[in-house]
Scaffold this active site. Structure first.
Site, short mmCIF file in Angstrom:
data_model
loop_
_atom_site.label_atom_id
_atom_site.label_comp_id
_atom_site.label_asym_id
_atom_site.label_seq_id
_atom_site.Cartn_x
_atom_site.Cartn_y
_atom_site.Cartn_z
N GLU A 81 -13.79 -11.17 -6.73
CA GLU A 81 -14.02 -11.54 -5.34
C GLU A 81 -15.49 -11.31 -5.00
OE1 GLU A 81 -11.75 -13.11 -3.47
OE2 GLU A 81 -13.69 -13.29 -2.53
N CYS B 80 -20.53 -1.58 -2.71
CA CYS B 80 -20.53 -2.40 -3.94
C CYS B 80 -21.78 -2.27 -4.79
CB CYS B 80 -20.29 -3.86 -3.59
SG CYS B 80 -18.64 -4.14 -2.98
N ARG C 231 -20.68 3.57 4.26
CA ARG C 231 -20.66 4.09 2.88
C ARG C 231 -21.97 3.77 2.18
NH1 ARG C 231 -15.22 1.60 0.71
NH2 ARG C 231 -15.83 -0.01 2.20
N ASP D 71 0.87 -1.17 0.00
CA ASP D 71 0.00 0.00 0.00
C ASP D 71 0.90 1.22 0.00
OD1 ASP D 71 -3.25 0.16 0.93
OD2 ASP D 71 -2.10 2.02 0.87
#
Ligand code: UDX
Length: 468
Positions: free
Chosen positions: A150, A279, A346, A30
Protein backbone atom coordinates in the site's frame (compact mmCIF):
# COMPACT_ATOMS: atom_id res chain seq x y z
CA UNK A 1 -16.30 -10.35 -3.37
CA UNK A 2 -16.02 -11.15 0.34
CA UNK A 3 -12.90 -9.72 1.87
CA UNK A 4 -11.38 -9.89 5.34
CA UNK A 5 -8.97 -7.19 6.45
CA UNK A 6 -6.94 -8.10 9.53
CA UNK A 7 -5.85 -5.10 11.59
CA UNK A 8 -7.74 -1.84 11.83
CA UNK A 9 -4.76 0.50 11.96
CA UNK A 10 -4.14 3.18 9.35
CA UNK A 11 -3.74 0.88 6.38
CA UNK A 12 -6.34 -1.70 7.43
CA UNK A 13 -9.06 0.80 8.23
CA UNK A 14 -8.58 2.81 5.04
CA UNK A 15 -8.30 -0.33 2.89
CA UNK A 16 -11.42 -1.85 4.51
CA UNK A 17 -13.51 1.29 3.98
CA UNK A 18 -12.28 1.67 0.39
CA UNK A 19 -12.85 -1.99 -0.52
CA UNK A 20 -16.42 -1.54 0.74
CA UNK A 21 -16.75 1.55 -1.45
CA UNK A 22 -15.62 -0.53 -4.45
CA UNK A 23 -18.63 -2.78 -3.79
CA UNK A 24 -17.09 -5.64 -1.80
CA UNK A 25 -18.39 -7.12 1.45
CA UNK A 26 -15.71 -6.46 4.02
CA UNK A 27 -15.11 -7.79 7.52
CA UNK A 28 -12.54 -5.73 9.39
CA UNK A 29 -10.96 -7.82 12.13
CA UNK A 30 -9.18 -6.52 15.21
CA UNK A 31 -8.50 -8.02 18.64
CA UNK A 32 -8.96 -4.66 20.36
CA UNK A 33 -12.58 -4.71 21.55
CA UNK A 34 -12.46 -1.03 22.53
CA UNK A 35 -11.44 -0.05 19.01
CA UNK A 36 -14.16 -2.22 17.49
CA UNK A 37 -16.80 -0.74 19.79
CA UNK A 38 -15.71 2.80 18.84
CA UNK A 39 -15.89 1.93 15.13
CA UNK A 40 -19.33 0.36 15.55
CA UNK A 41 -20.46 3.50 17.41
CA UNK A 42 -19.60 5.69 14.47
CA UNK A 43 -16.25 7.03 15.67
CA UNK A 44 -13.36 7.56 13.26
CA UNK A 45 -10.14 6.91 15.17
CA UNK A 46 -7.84 8.74 12.73
CA UNK A 47 -7.90 12.18 11.13
CA UNK A 48 -8.31 11.33 7.47
CA UNK A 49 -10.22 13.17 4.76
CA UNK A 50 -13.26 11.25 3.38
CA UNK A 51 -12.83 8.39 5.87
CA UNK A 52 -15.75 9.44 8.11
CA UNK A 53 -18.00 9.63 5.01
CA UNK A 54 -16.95 6.15 3.83
CA UNK A 55 -17.38 4.61 7.27
CA UNK A 56 -20.79 6.23 7.58
CA UNK A 57 -21.78 5.00 4.13
CA UNK A 58 -20.83 1.35 4.68
CA UNK A 59 -20.87 0.69 8.43
CA UNK A 60 -23.22 -2.19 9.24
CA UNK A 61 -23.88 -2.90 5.54
CA UNK A 62 -20.86 -3.69 3.42
CA UNK A 63 -18.45 -3.07 6.28
CA UNK A 64 -18.64 -5.19 9.43
CA UNK A 65 -16.31 -5.07 12.42
CA UNK A 66 -15.37 -8.28 14.19
CA UNK A 67 -12.90 -9.83 16.62
CA UNK A 68 -13.53 -13.32 15.19
CA UNK A 69 -10.60 -13.93 12.87
CA UNK A 70 -11.60 -17.52 12.07
CA UNK A 71 -15.11 -16.63 11.06
CA UNK A 72 -13.92 -13.71 8.92
CA UNK A 73 -11.37 -15.92 7.12
CA UNK A 74 -13.90 -18.69 6.60
CA UNK A 75 -16.33 -16.22 5.02
CA UNK A 76 -13.80 -14.54 2.70
CA UNK A 77 -11.91 -15.30 -0.50
CA UNK A 78 -9.21 -12.70 0.04
CA UNK A 79 -7.63 -12.02 3.44
CA UNK A 80 -5.61 -8.80 3.61
CA UNK A 81 -3.15 -8.77 6.50
CA UNK A 82 -2.57 -5.22 7.68
CA UNK A 83 -1.20 -5.74 11.18
CA UNK A 84 1.67 -3.70 12.64
CA UNK A 85 5.33 -4.39 11.78
CA UNK A 86 7.10 -2.19 14.36
CA UNK A 87 10.89 -1.81 14.31
CA UNK A 88 12.98 -3.98 16.64
CA UNK A 89 16.03 -2.68 18.50
CA UNK A 90 18.18 -3.87 15.59
CA UNK A 91 16.23 -1.76 13.09
CA UNK A 92 14.58 -4.64 11.23
CA UNK A 93 10.80 -5.16 11.20
CA UNK A 94 9.17 -7.21 13.95
CA UNK A 95 7.06 -9.71 12.02
CA UNK A 96 5.66 -11.58 14.99
CA UNK A 97 2.13 -10.16 14.48
CA UNK A 98 2.20 -11.26 10.84
CA UNK A 99 3.37 -14.71 11.89
CA UNK A 100 0.71 -15.11 14.55
CA UNK A 101 -2.04 -14.16 12.06
CA UNK A 102 -0.63 -16.73 9.60
CA UNK A 103 -0.68 -19.39 12.34
CA UNK A 104 -4.14 -18.51 13.57
CA UNK A 105 -5.89 -18.47 10.21
CA UNK A 106 -4.66 -21.89 9.12
CA UNK A 107 -7.57 -23.75 10.69
CA UNK A 108 -10.09 -21.60 8.80
CA UNK A 109 -8.66 -22.34 5.34
CA UNK A 110 -10.97 -25.02 3.99
CA UNK A 111 -11.49 -23.77 0.44
CA UNK A 112 -9.31 -21.66 -1.88
CA UNK A 113 -8.23 -18.30 -0.43
CA UNK A 114 -5.55 -15.74 -1.09
CA UNK A 115 -3.69 -14.38 1.90
CA UNK A 116 -2.46 -10.93 0.95
CA UNK A 117 0.26 -8.99 2.76
CA UNK A 118 -0.78 -5.38 2.97
CA UNK A 119 1.56 -4.29 5.78
CA UNK A 120 5.02 -3.13 4.73
CA UNK A 121 7.14 -6.25 5.09
CA UNK A 122 10.64 -7.30 4.02
CA UNK A 123 11.35 -9.54 1.07
CA UNK A 124 10.76 -13.26 1.84
CA UNK A 125 7.80 -12.52 4.14
CA UNK A 126 5.28 -14.08 1.77
CA UNK A 127 7.47 -17.20 1.57
CA UNK A 128 7.53 -17.39 5.34
CA UNK A 129 3.77 -16.84 5.64
CA UNK A 130 3.24 -19.68 3.19
CA UNK A 131 5.62 -21.93 5.14
CA UNK A 132 3.92 -21.17 8.47
CA UNK A 133 0.46 -21.92 7.07
CA UNK A 134 1.70 -25.20 5.58
CA UNK A 135 3.48 -26.14 8.83
CA UNK A 136 0.21 -25.72 10.64
CA UNK A 137 -1.51 -28.20 8.38
CA UNK A 138 -3.25 -26.30 5.55
CA UNK A 139 -3.73 -27.99 2.18
CA UNK A 140 -1.28 -26.35 -0.30
CA UNK A 141 -4.00 -26.41 -2.99
CA UNK A 142 -6.31 -24.34 -0.80
CA UNK A 143 -4.36 -21.10 -0.59
CA UNK A 144 -1.83 -18.75 -2.12
CA UNK A 145 0.09 -15.94 -0.51
CA UNK A 146 0.39 -12.66 -2.38
CA UNK A 147 1.87 -9.24 -1.71
CA UNK A 148 -0.12 -6.09 -2.39
CA UNK A 149 1.81 -3.19 -0.85
CA UNK A 150 0.00 0.00 0.00
CA UNK A 151 1.40 3.40 -0.96
CA UNK A 152 -1.10 5.61 0.82
CA UNK A 153 0.04 8.77 2.58
CA UNK A 154 -1.52 9.97 5.78
CA UNK A 155 -3.91 12.86 5.22
CA UNK A 156 -4.67 11.78 1.65
CA UNK A 157 -4.99 8.06 2.36
CA UNK A 158 -8.48 7.58 0.91
CA UNK A 159 -7.76 9.34 -2.39
CA UNK A 160 -4.34 7.64 -2.60
CA UNK A 161 -6.13 4.30 -2.29
CA UNK A 162 -8.92 5.01 -4.75
CA UNK A 163 -6.83 7.03 -7.25
CA UNK A 164 -3.46 5.28 -7.02
CA UNK A 165 -0.47 6.00 -9.29
CA UNK A 166 -0.30 2.22 -9.60
CA UNK A 167 -1.58 -0.91 -7.92
CA UNK A 168 1.20 -3.44 -7.32
CA UNK A 169 0.21 -7.06 -6.89
CA UNK A 170 2.90 -9.64 -6.31
CA UNK A 171 1.58 -13.10 -7.08
CA UNK A 172 3.35 -16.40 -7.68
CA UNK A 173 0.31 -18.11 -9.23
CA UNK A 174 -2.12 -17.08 -11.96
CA UNK A 175 -5.06 -18.06 -9.76
CA UNK A 176 -4.15 -15.55 -7.06
CA UNK A 177 -3.39 -12.83 -9.66
CA UNK A 178 -6.84 -13.39 -11.16
CA UNK A 179 -8.50 -12.99 -7.78
CA UNK A 180 -6.64 -9.77 -7.03
CA UNK A 181 -7.49 -8.42 -10.49
CA UNK A 182 -11.14 -8.95 -9.56
CA UNK A 183 -10.73 -7.11 -6.24
CA UNK A 184 -9.37 -4.01 -8.01
CA UNK A 185 -11.49 -4.29 -11.17
CA UNK A 186 -13.61 -1.18 -10.40
CA UNK A 187 -10.40 0.89 -10.37
CA UNK A 188 -8.55 -0.78 -13.26
CA UNK A 189 -11.61 -0.77 -15.55
CA UNK A 190 -12.44 2.80 -14.47
CA UNK A 191 -16.06 1.89 -13.57
CA UNK A 192 -15.63 3.31 -10.04
CA UNK A 193 -14.74 6.74 -11.43
CA UNK A 194 -17.99 6.95 -13.37
CA UNK A 195 -20.14 6.57 -10.29
CA UNK A 196 -21.90 9.72 -9.14
CA UNK A 197 -21.07 8.94 -5.51
CA UNK A 198 -17.36 8.26 -6.13
CA UNK A 199 -14.92 10.13 -3.89
CA UNK A 200 -13.86 13.31 -5.76
CA UNK A 201 -10.87 12.95 -8.03
CA UNK A 202 -7.64 14.61 -6.84
CA UNK A 203 -5.19 16.43 -9.15
CA UNK A 204 -2.84 14.25 -11.15
CA UNK A 205 -4.92 11.05 -10.94
CA UNK A 206 -4.00 8.18 -13.29
CA UNK A 207 -7.38 6.96 -14.52
CA UNK A 208 -8.03 4.08 -14.90
CA UNK A 209 -5.58 2.94 -12.28
CA UNK A 210 -2.69 0.94 -13.77
CA UNK A 211 -1.98 -2.47 -12.26
CA UNK A 212 1.50 -3.96 -12.17
CA UNK A 213 1.62 -7.71 -11.62
CA UNK A 214 4.96 -8.98 -10.33
CA UNK A 215 6.36 -11.87 -8.32
CA UNK A 216 5.68 -11.58 -4.59
CA UNK A 217 9.38 -10.91 -3.86
CA UNK A 218 9.47 -8.05 -6.37
CA UNK A 219 6.32 -6.52 -4.85
CA UNK A 220 7.86 -6.68 -1.37
CA UNK A 221 10.97 -4.95 -2.67
CA UNK A 222 8.97 -2.33 -4.61
CA UNK A 223 7.43 -1.11 -1.37
CA UNK A 224 10.68 -0.81 0.58
CA UNK A 225 12.60 0.62 -2.36
CA UNK A 226 9.87 3.23 -3.06
CA UNK A 227 9.88 4.55 0.49
CA UNK A 228 13.68 4.49 0.69
CA UNK A 229 13.92 6.38 -2.61
CA UNK A 230 11.48 9.07 -1.47
CA UNK A 231 13.35 9.46 1.83
CA UNK A 232 16.58 9.72 -0.16
CA UNK A 233 15.05 12.44 -2.33
CA UNK A 234 14.16 14.44 0.80
CA UNK A 235 17.61 13.96 2.35
CA UNK A 236 19.22 14.90 -0.95
CA UNK A 237 17.40 18.21 -1.15
CA UNK A 238 18.07 18.87 2.53
CA UNK A 239 21.78 18.42 1.84
CA UNK A 240 21.52 20.74 -1.18
CA UNK A 241 19.70 23.26 1.06
CA UNK A 242 22.66 23.27 3.46
CA UNK A 243 25.01 24.07 0.57
CA UNK A 244 22.60 26.82 -0.57
CA UNK A 245 22.75 28.37 2.89
CA UNK A 246 26.56 28.41 2.81
CA UNK A 247 26.82 30.06 -0.60
CA UNK A 248 23.77 32.34 -0.43
CA UNK A 249 21.75 30.53 -3.12
CA UNK A 250 17.98 30.02 -2.90
CA UNK A 251 16.97 26.35 -2.58
CA UNK A 252 13.46 27.07 -3.91
CA UNK A 253 14.96 28.28 -7.19
CA UNK A 254 17.30 25.29 -7.22
CA UNK A 255 14.34 22.93 -6.67
CA UNK A 256 12.43 24.46 -9.56
CA UNK A 257 15.53 24.22 -11.73
CA UNK A 258 16.21 20.58 -11.02
CA UNK A 259 12.60 19.49 -10.47
CA UNK A 260 11.49 20.54 -13.95
CA UNK A 261 13.76 17.86 -15.37
CA UNK A 262 11.09 15.19 -15.95
CA UNK A 263 13.57 12.52 -14.89
CA UNK A 264 13.84 14.10 -11.44
CA UNK A 265 10.38 15.63 -10.84
CA UNK A 266 9.37 18.45 -8.47
CA UNK A 267 7.48 16.36 -5.93
CA UNK A 268 9.13 15.31 -2.65
CA UNK A 269 11.84 17.85 -3.22
CA UNK A 270 10.86 20.22 -0.41
CA UNK A 271 13.60 20.83 2.13
CA UNK A 272 12.60 21.15 5.76
CA UNK A 273 13.37 19.71 9.18
CA UNK A 274 13.61 16.16 7.85
CA UNK A 275 11.14 13.38 7.23
CA UNK A 276 9.20 11.73 10.05
CA UNK A 277 6.09 9.63 10.50
CA UNK A 278 5.41 5.97 11.00
CA UNK A 279 6.79 4.88 7.61
CA UNK A 280 9.92 6.53 6.25
CA UNK A 281 12.13 6.30 9.38
CA UNK A 282 11.07 2.71 10.02
CA UNK A 283 11.17 1.56 6.40
CA UNK A 284 14.57 3.05 5.57
CA UNK A 285 15.98 1.31 8.63
CA UNK A 286 14.24 -1.95 7.79
CA UNK A 287 15.39 -1.87 4.16
CA UNK A 288 18.94 -1.22 5.37
CA UNK A 289 18.63 -4.28 7.62
CA UNK A 290 17.11 -6.44 4.86
CA UNK A 291 19.96 -5.53 2.50
CA UNK A 292 22.53 -6.33 5.17
CA UNK A 293 20.96 -9.72 5.75
CA UNK A 294 20.99 -10.42 2.03
CA UNK A 295 24.71 -9.58 1.91
CA UNK A 296 24.51 -6.06 0.47
CA UNK A 297 25.96 -3.16 2.45
CA UNK A 298 23.49 -0.38 1.52
CA UNK A 299 25.54 2.50 2.98
CA UNK A 300 23.68 5.07 0.93
CA UNK A 301 20.77 4.54 3.32
CA UNK A 302 22.99 5.26 6.34
CA UNK A 303 23.71 8.65 4.84
CA UNK A 304 19.98 9.25 4.13
CA UNK A 305 19.28 8.67 7.84
CA UNK A 306 22.29 10.71 8.95
CA UNK A 307 21.26 13.75 6.88
CA UNK A 308 17.75 13.44 8.26
CA UNK A 309 18.95 13.55 11.86
CA UNK A 310 21.39 16.35 11.13
CA UNK A 311 18.57 18.45 9.64
CA UNK A 312 16.88 18.72 13.04
CA UNK A 313 20.15 19.72 14.66
CA UNK A 314 20.70 22.40 12.00
CA UNK A 315 17.29 23.81 12.80
CA UNK A 316 18.12 23.92 16.50
CA UNK A 317 21.36 25.74 15.67
CA UNK A 318 19.29 28.25 13.68
CA UNK A 319 17.07 28.89 16.71
CA UNK A 320 20.18 29.48 18.84
CA UNK A 321 21.69 31.80 16.28
CA UNK A 322 18.47 33.80 16.08
CA UNK A 323 17.95 34.11 19.84
CA UNK A 324 21.45 33.79 21.30
CA UNK A 325 20.73 32.18 24.71
CA UNK A 326 17.70 29.93 25.10
CA UNK A 327 17.11 29.49 28.83
CA UNK A 328 13.87 31.22 29.77
CA UNK A 329 13.06 32.33 26.21
CA UNK A 330 9.40 32.17 25.25
CA UNK A 331 8.75 30.44 21.94
CA UNK A 332 5.54 30.05 19.97
CA UNK A 333 5.50 26.78 18.04
CA UNK A 334 3.24 26.07 15.07
CA UNK A 335 2.88 22.38 14.36
CA UNK A 336 3.51 19.11 16.14
CA UNK A 337 2.28 16.58 13.55
CA UNK A 338 5.01 14.96 11.43
CA UNK A 339 3.51 16.71 8.38
CA UNK A 340 0.48 18.82 7.50
CA UNK A 341 -2.99 17.31 7.11
CA UNK A 342 -2.62 14.66 9.81
CA UNK A 343 -2.91 14.40 13.59
CA UNK A 344 -0.08 11.85 13.75
CA UNK A 345 2.92 12.78 15.88
CA UNK A 346 4.81 9.48 15.59
CA UNK A 347 8.50 10.11 14.82
CA UNK A 348 7.62 13.75 14.29
CA UNK A 349 10.66 15.98 13.77
CA UNK A 350 8.54 18.81 15.23
CA UNK A 351 8.13 16.88 18.46
CA UNK A 352 11.85 16.15 18.60
CA UNK A 353 12.65 19.86 18.23
CA UNK A 354 10.11 20.88 20.88
CA UNK A 355 11.57 18.36 23.33
CA UNK A 356 15.13 19.53 22.64
CA UNK A 357 14.15 23.18 23.18
CA UNK A 358 12.36 22.35 26.43
CA UNK A 359 15.55 20.68 27.63
CA UNK A 360 17.43 23.86 26.87
CA UNK A 361 15.06 25.75 29.17
CA UNK A 362 12.68 27.38 26.66
CA UNK A 363 9.06 28.08 27.56
CA UNK A 364 6.91 26.86 24.71
CA UNK A 365 3.36 27.60 23.64
CA UNK A 366 2.26 25.25 20.90
CA UNK A 367 -0.58 25.09 18.42
CA UNK A 368 -1.42 22.35 15.94
CA UNK A 369 -4.79 22.22 14.15
CA UNK A 370 -5.20 18.45 14.67
CA UNK A 371 -2.49 16.91 16.84
CA UNK A 372 -3.02 18.65 20.21
CA UNK A 373 -5.00 15.71 21.59
CA UNK A 374 -2.09 13.35 21.02
CA UNK A 375 0.49 15.07 23.19
CA UNK A 376 1.58 12.76 26.00
CA UNK A 377 0.61 13.85 29.52
CA UNK A 378 4.19 14.27 30.68
CA UNK A 379 5.10 16.53 27.76
CA UNK A 380 1.82 18.41 28.01
CA UNK A 381 2.61 19.42 31.57
CA UNK A 382 5.72 21.24 30.27
CA UNK A 383 3.92 23.03 27.44
CA UNK A 384 1.31 25.73 27.10
CA UNK A 385 -1.34 24.77 24.57
CA UNK A 386 -2.88 27.45 22.36
CA UNK A 387 -6.02 27.29 20.29
CA UNK A 388 -4.74 29.39 17.38
CA UNK A 389 -1.50 30.40 15.72
CA UNK A 390 -1.85 33.97 17.04
CA UNK A 391 -2.40 32.75 20.59
CA UNK A 392 0.79 30.65 20.29
CA UNK A 393 2.66 33.73 19.06
CA UNK A 394 1.38 36.06 21.80
CA UNK A 395 4.27 37.57 23.72
CA UNK A 396 6.82 35.13 22.24
CA UNK A 397 10.47 35.95 21.61
CA UNK A 398 10.15 34.11 18.30
CA UNK A 399 7.73 31.96 16.35
CA UNK A 400 8.79 28.53 15.03
CA UNK A 401 6.99 26.86 12.12
CA UNK A 402 7.52 23.10 12.31
CA UNK A 403 4.69 21.50 10.32
CA UNK A 404 3.58 22.37 6.78
CA UNK A 405 -0.12 22.96 7.55
CA UNK A 406 -1.81 25.07 4.90
CA UNK A 407 -3.24 27.43 7.53
CA UNK A 408 0.31 28.26 8.70
CA UNK A 409 1.16 29.43 5.18
CA UNK A 410 -1.68 31.96 5.20
CA UNK A 411 -1.24 33.87 8.43
CA UNK A 412 -2.19 37.53 8.75
CA UNK A 413 1.33 38.91 9.10
CA UNK A 414 0.19 42.22 10.64
CA UNK A 415 -1.69 40.35 13.33
CA UNK A 416 1.27 38.06 13.83
CA UNK A 417 3.82 40.83 14.29
CA UNK A 418 1.62 42.62 16.77
CA UNK A 419 1.17 39.40 18.76
CA UNK A 420 4.89 38.57 18.93
CA UNK A 421 7.20 40.24 21.44
CA UNK A 422 9.93 40.37 18.74
CA UNK A 423 9.12 39.91 15.04
CA UNK A 424 11.26 36.81 14.53
CA UNK A 425 10.01 33.76 12.60
CA UNK A 426 12.09 30.61 12.20
CA UNK A 427 10.43 28.54 9.54
CA UNK A 428 11.42 24.88 9.19
CA UNK A 429 9.07 24.37 6.24
CA UNK A 430 9.76 27.35 3.93
CA UNK A 431 6.14 28.51 3.95
CA UNK A 432 6.93 32.20 3.31
CA UNK A 433 8.73 34.38 0.85
CA UNK A 434 11.70 36.03 2.63
CA UNK A 435 11.04 39.34 0.84
CA UNK A 436 7.43 39.41 2.01
CA UNK A 437 8.56 38.77 5.56
CA UNK A 438 11.19 41.51 5.34
CA UNK A 439 8.53 43.91 4.02
CA UNK A 440 6.51 43.17 7.18
CA UNK A 441 9.50 43.91 9.36
CA UNK A 442 9.98 40.25 10.25
CA UNK A 443 13.40 38.70 10.77
CA UNK A 444 12.93 35.46 8.91
CA UNK A 445 14.99 32.28 8.94
CA UNK A 446 14.08 29.42 6.64
CA UNK A 447 15.77 26.37 5.09
CA UNK A 448 18.24 26.69 2.22
CA UNK A 449 17.76 30.46 1.89
CA UNK A 450 19.58 33.42 3.34
CA UNK A 451 17.93 34.81 6.46
CA UNK A 452 16.16 38.12 5.91
CA UNK A 453 16.49 40.62 8.71
CA UNK A 454 13.94 43.21 9.66
CA UNK A 455 15.15 46.82 9.58
CA UNK A 456 14.28 47.22 13.25
CA UNK A 457 17.09 44.85 14.29
CA UNK A 458 20.29 46.79 15.04
CA UNK A 459 22.96 46.18 12.41
CA UNK A 460 25.48 44.79 14.93
CA UNK A 461 23.04 42.13 16.12
CA UNK A 462 22.12 41.37 12.53
CA UNK A 463 25.73 40.66 11.58
CA UNK A 464 26.18 38.55 14.67
CA UNK A 465 23.16 36.46 13.73
CA UNK A 466 24.42 35.99 10.21
CA UNK A 467 27.82 34.81 11.35
CA UNK A 468 26.32 32.40 13.88
C1 UDX B 1 4.80 7.79 3.23
C2 UDX B 1 4.77 7.49 1.71
O1 UDX B 1 4.67 8.71 0.97
C3 UDX B 1 3.63 6.55 1.37
O2 UDX B 1 3.67 6.20 -0.01
C4 UDX B 1 3.75 5.29 2.23
O3 UDX B 1 2.68 4.41 2.00
C5 UDX B 1 3.80 5.65 3.70
O4 UDX B 1 4.87 6.57 3.94
P1 UDX B 1 3.47 9.38 4.90
O5 UDX B 1 4.31 8.80 5.99
O6 UDX B 1 2.01 9.52 5.12
O7 UDX B 1 3.62 8.51 3.55
O8 UDX B 1 4.04 10.83 4.60
P2 UDX B 1 4.69 11.61 3.38
O9 UDX B 1 3.70 12.53 2.80
O10 UDX B 1 5.38 10.72 2.46
O11 UDX B 1 5.77 12.50 4.19
C6 UDX B 1 6.77 11.86 5.01
C7 UDX B 1 7.64 12.88 5.67
O12 UDX B 1 8.47 13.53 4.71
C8 UDX B 1 6.90 14.00 6.40
O13 UDX B 1 7.55 14.26 7.63
C9 UDX B 1 7.01 15.20 5.46
O14 UDX B 1 6.97 16.43 6.13
C10 UDX B 1 8.39 14.94 4.85
N1 UDX B 1 8.56 15.53 3.51
C11 UDX B 1 7.80 15.12 2.46
C12 UDX B 1 9.53 16.51 3.32
O15 UDX B 1 10.25 16.89 4.25
N2 UDX B 1 9.70 17.02 2.06
C13 UDX B 1 8.95 16.63 0.98
O16 UDX B 1 9.17 17.14 -0.12
C14 UDX B 1 7.96 15.64 1.19
Amino acid sequence: MRIAVVGSGYVGLVAGACFADLGHDVILVDNDEGKLAALRNGETPIHEKFLPELLERHRGHRLQFSHDLHEAVRASSAIFVAVGTPPTDRGDADLSYVESVAREITGAISEYKVIVEKSTVPVYTSEWVRRIILRNGADPECFDVASNPEFLREGTAVTDFLFPDRIVVGCDSERSAQLLRQVYEPLTSGSYYQRSDAIPQPDRASIPAPMIVTSSKSAELIKHASNAFLAMKISFINAVASVCESVGADVKQVCTGIGTDARIGRRFLNPGIGYGGSCFPKDVMAFRAVARECGYDFRLLDEVMHINEEQRQRFLRKVRSALWTLRGKRLGVLGLAFKGGTDDIRESPALFIVQALLQEGCKITVYDPAAMGHIEKELKSNLQCASSAYEAAAGADALLILTEWEEFANLDLHRLTSALKYPIVIDGRNLYDPELMAAHGITYYSVGRTASHSESVPAGVRNGQKKA
